[in-house]
Design an enzyme around this catalytic site. Structure first.
Site, mmCIF file in Angstrom:
data_model
loop_
_atom_site.group_PDB
_atom_site.id
_atom_site.type_symbol
_atom_site.label_atom_id
_atom_site.label_comp_id
_atom_site.label_asym_id
_atom_site.label_seq_id
_atom_site.Cartn_x
_atom_site.Cartn_y
_atom_site.Cartn_z
ATOM 1 N N HIS A 173 92.996 -34.925 56.363
ATOM 2 C CA HIS A 173 93.698 -34.263 55.081
ATOM 3 C C HIS A 173 92.952 -33.579 54.264
ATOM 4 C CE1 HIS A 173 97.619 -33.918 52.894
ATOM 5 N NE2 HIS A 173 97.063 -33.955 51.955
ATOM 6 N N ARG A 224 103.966 -30.344 53.459
ATOM 7 C CA ARG A 224 103.650 -30.976 52.148
ATOM 8 C C ARG A 224 104.710 -31.422 51.486
ATOM 9 N NH1 ARG A 224 101.000 -26.543 48.280
ATOM 10 N NH2 ARG A 224 99.741 -26.211 50.149
ATOM 11 N N TYR A 259 86.521 -47.963 41.436
ATOM 12 C CA TYR A 259 86.730 -49.534 41.051
ATOM 13 C C TYR A 259 87.906 -50.158 41.562
ATOM 14 C CZ TYR A 259 84.107 -47.418 37.008
ATOM 15 O OH TYR A 259 83.089 -46.989 36.244
#
Length: 750
Positions: free
Chosen positions: A84, A38, A128
């Site tokens: 993931h 991470r 969008y």
């Protein structure tokens, strides 16, 4: 409260576990998971797992630079579903950052739509926005289909993902990284790719090159938002040698004409990771709090480029001093920390120097070159095998056709008749009839010879370390040319400069609103500052039984000096004076005064001015006011007094050349100022000799102007040089009785 549970009947399968060991084991597993999966980037491709998976997923979706865009929601969905298993918001945030040219020096994602801005506004929702890869991302992926890196199963073992990307681009240093793990963190600033490539080529030519030699190519960080680094070269060198350090980054500004003969400061670049809107908001708050007295107004005139206009209070304001005050109080100057803590080899967390990082990246590139060459060798050998079979077909085409048409097991018959391999026989059987016309011996032998030559080259590459490094150098040069400083993306944005050497006093003064004030100290030691310069102090009020001890004018930007009778000098900034409302605060709250000590004089500090310090026993010396300034509440011991002696006078020397001193015995002595020693601290020399009593008053004057005094009635007296002949002598003499008309108070001021 939880319900009480009884143990299973018969004891069950109970295993005793040491709690301490169990906690350590589980916490270590969590820490390693955080570090490896991470927080820390891999030194080879400079990516954390989430970024690597985003780029890999975009490759799978064929979102190359020349292809069309796809919705970010589709990309995030693929990343989350296949590679993931974390939240979509975290993945989208990572994708957005990879596309922001103010966050990433060389963006990996080409975004279309609202991807946020430097003011801190968030990107539009993923439904969008659209995205595809940039050329930088394709460089990181170059050769991934040629067995350049290892793959591993995904979290659900339904797919596979790369352990690390081939990384033809020096991404770790070029784009930087930041992250917080368990017990460790990383923070790497971005750099210029062309400079990194030059340093890498130097390291290939000379593996023993020092960090100092590499820094001839890598000037320092190159932030996406530009700015100016004001650290010296030794500080920068130490940071890159150790892998830890910090860089002072300032906004870039320039003066611009404004109005009639005036100027404004225009900020065109701000420090990395500073939000412009919050920066302007902070400056506006300081303006409202009157902590920026040199600034009149601030305006944000930014469009696509940054343009923040800072207007000074007046034409006389030094813009450089104004900007220094802003650098001191706002994020127009920040310290960007560097901690090059990365995963070495993808496994071991390690703080690495500039040389270590480049060396490991180059070693990874050499490994990629060898693996790609071996992969190509395998392809060539398979093709050569097939071509050899095709040549046999060409020479015996009629027999081959007969066998295929008539034999029940044509494959086995072909292999037996022409001594073909299984691969060759299968290739011949899979040929289309239309391909038969292409089986011309010349073309087949031409391809065979070309592949044989390429095979020899690849075998030589695999077998020679020197050839491998030559190939790596060639690829690094290609990257350097693609991102050279002549290109728009590759040009250096962050510059280097020495911090202006402005006097700290000037900067401190610039942070204070300059206003007139009158310093008032009462007999009982209550200190206050009255606004304005009071010409009449008779209207001042004090506590019952108290009265005025001293009062003098000052400005809020002045340093105030207070002299105690035990020879200590205390310093206070005039802007720190207690307010004029009420009767003030005890001066002992500001200074550590001894119980037996008291203030006998006060004045504004002038480093260019000198004072004559006189104690009651007639000793004295000259001291520069620059030596009187102290920085602690304890003050500074200047005059050494002993016994019953104490400091009684502090006289401004001014332009004087003579000293007039009068004792309590009303004897006056006039002698040259040159006979008095100047020192920073001490007891001094004897100025006048007494049998009984001590000093009453003293004055420094110019002999050419004569000695003057004022009596109790306000009448002014003056004695010329000739008239003072009777009282002139050398220091340490007793003197003679004062002239007629001298005040009975034994003071020159009546």
């Amino acid at each position: 409260m939880g319900k009480q549970a009884d143990p299973p009947a018969g004891g069950g399968d109970i295993q005793p576990v040491d709690l301490k060991a169990a906690l350590e084991e589980r916490y270590l597993a969590y820490a390693l998971s955080t570090i490896m999966g991470r927080a820390l980037p891999d030194v080879r491709d400079g990516l954390k797992p989430v970024h690597r998976r985003i780029v890999h997923a975009m490759r799978v979706l064929r979102l190359d630079p020349g292809q069309g865009y796809k919705k970010c929601a589709r990309i995030v969905g693929d990343v989350m579903g296949r590679f993931h298993p974390h939240g979509d918001a975290a993945i989208y945030d990572a994708l957005v950052r990879l596309s922001q040219d103010f966050s990433v020096r060389y963006p990996l994602v080409d975004g279309q739509g609202n991807f946020g801005n430097i003011d801190g506004d968030s990107a539009a929702a993923m439904r969008y926005t659209e995205a595809r890869m940039t050329e930088v991302a394709t460089l990181l992926l170059e050769g991934i289909d040629e067995d350049a890196v290892d793959f591993r199963p995904t979290y659900n073992e339904e797919d596979s993902e790369p352990v690390v990307l081939p990384g033809a681009f020096p991404n770790l240093l070029a784009n930087g990284s930041s992250g917080i793990a368990v017990g460790m963190a990383t923070n790497i600033p971005p750099h210029n790719a062309a400079e990194l490539c030059d340093a890498a080529l130097k390291l290939i030519d000379n593996p023993e090159a020092s960090v100092e030699q590499l820094l001839r190519f890598v000037e320092g960080p190159d932030f996406p938002t530009g700015g100016v680094i004001v650290d010296d070269r030794s500080t920068i060198r130490e940071a890159y040698e150790t892998g830890r350090g910090a860089f002072r980054v300032r906004a870039r500004w320039e003066p611009e004409p404004f109005g009639r003969g005036g100027q404004v400061a225009v900020v065109t670049e701000i420090p990395y990771q500073v939000q412009k809107s919050k920066l302007i908001e902070k400056i506006a708050e300081l303006l409202a709090a009157r902590k920026l007295p040199l600034v009149a107004d601030i305006r944000d005139e930014s469009a696509e480029d940054i343009r923040v206009v800072i207007e000074p209070k007046g034409r006389a304001v030094d813009l450089a001093i104004m900007m220094e005050s802003l650098f001191k109080l706002t994020d127009l100057e920040v310290r960007f920390p560097m901690n090059m803590n990365v995963l070495s080899g993808g496994k071991v967390p390690k703080v690495m120097s500039l040389k270590d990082v480049l060396a490991e990246w180059l070693e990874h590139r050499r490994d990629v070159v060898v693996r790609r060459a071996r992969h190509r060798l395998g392809q060539i050998e398979r093709r050569l095998e097939i071509l050899a079979g095709y040549l046999i077909v060409f020479l015996n085409i009629d027999e081959v056709i007969r066998i295929i048409r008539e034999e029940d097991e044509p494959k086995q018959e072909l292999m037996r008749t022409f001594a073909l391999t299984d691969v060759q026989a299968e290739a011949i059987l899979n040929m289309r009839l239309r391909s038969l016309r292409k089986l011309e011996e010349f073309e087949l032998r031409k391809e065979f010879d070309q592949l044989t030559e390429e095979k020899a080259e690849k075998e030589a590459l695999v077998g020679s370390t020197e050839r491998q490094w030559s190939k790596v150098s060639e690829e690094v040069r290609r990257v350097r040319e693609a991102f050279s400083k002549k290109t728009t993306l590759g040009r250096r944005r962050t510059r280097f400069a020495n911090a202006p050497t402005h006097d700290m006093g000037d900067i401190a003064e610039a942070l204070i609103e300059k206003e007139p004030v009158t310093v008032v100290l009462s007999n009982k030691g209550f200190l206050r500052g009255m606004r304005g310069h009071l010409t009449d102090t008779s209207g001042l009020t004090f506590r019952e039984g108290d009265g005025l001890s001293l009062a003098f004018p000052a400005m809020t930007t002045d340093k105030l000096l207070f002299i105690s009778k035990l020879g200590r000098v205390f310093t206070m900034s005039a802007d720190k004076l207690p307010g004029g409302r009420g009767h003030g605060d005890p001066i002992r709250l500001a200074f550590e005064l001894d119980d037996k000590d008291d203030i006998i004089a006060g004045f504004t500090a002038d480093p260019d001015r000198r004072r004559l310090m006189i104690s009651s026993d007639g000793a004295g010396f000259i001291v520069s006011e620059a030596d009187l300034i102290s920085t602690t509440r304890k003050g500074k011991q200047i005059v050494n007094v002993s016994g019953s002696a104490e400091v009684v006078l502090s006289v401004d020397v001014g332009e004087g050349d003579s000293v007039a001193i009068v004792g309590e015995n009303r004897k006056l002595l006039v002698f040259p100022l040159a006979q008095v020693a100047q020192m920073a601290r001490g007891k001094g020399v004897r100025l006048q000799r007494y049998k009984d009593g001590g000093v009453s008053d003293a004055k420094v004057f110019k002999m050419a102007d004569g000695l003057g005094w004022v009596d109790a009635a306000g009448r002014v007296f003056n004695r010329s040089e000739a008239e003072l002949l009777e009282w002139r002598g050398d220091r340490a003499q007793a003197g003679r009785l004062v002239p007629k008309g001298f005040p009975k108070s034994n003071k020159f001021t009546g």
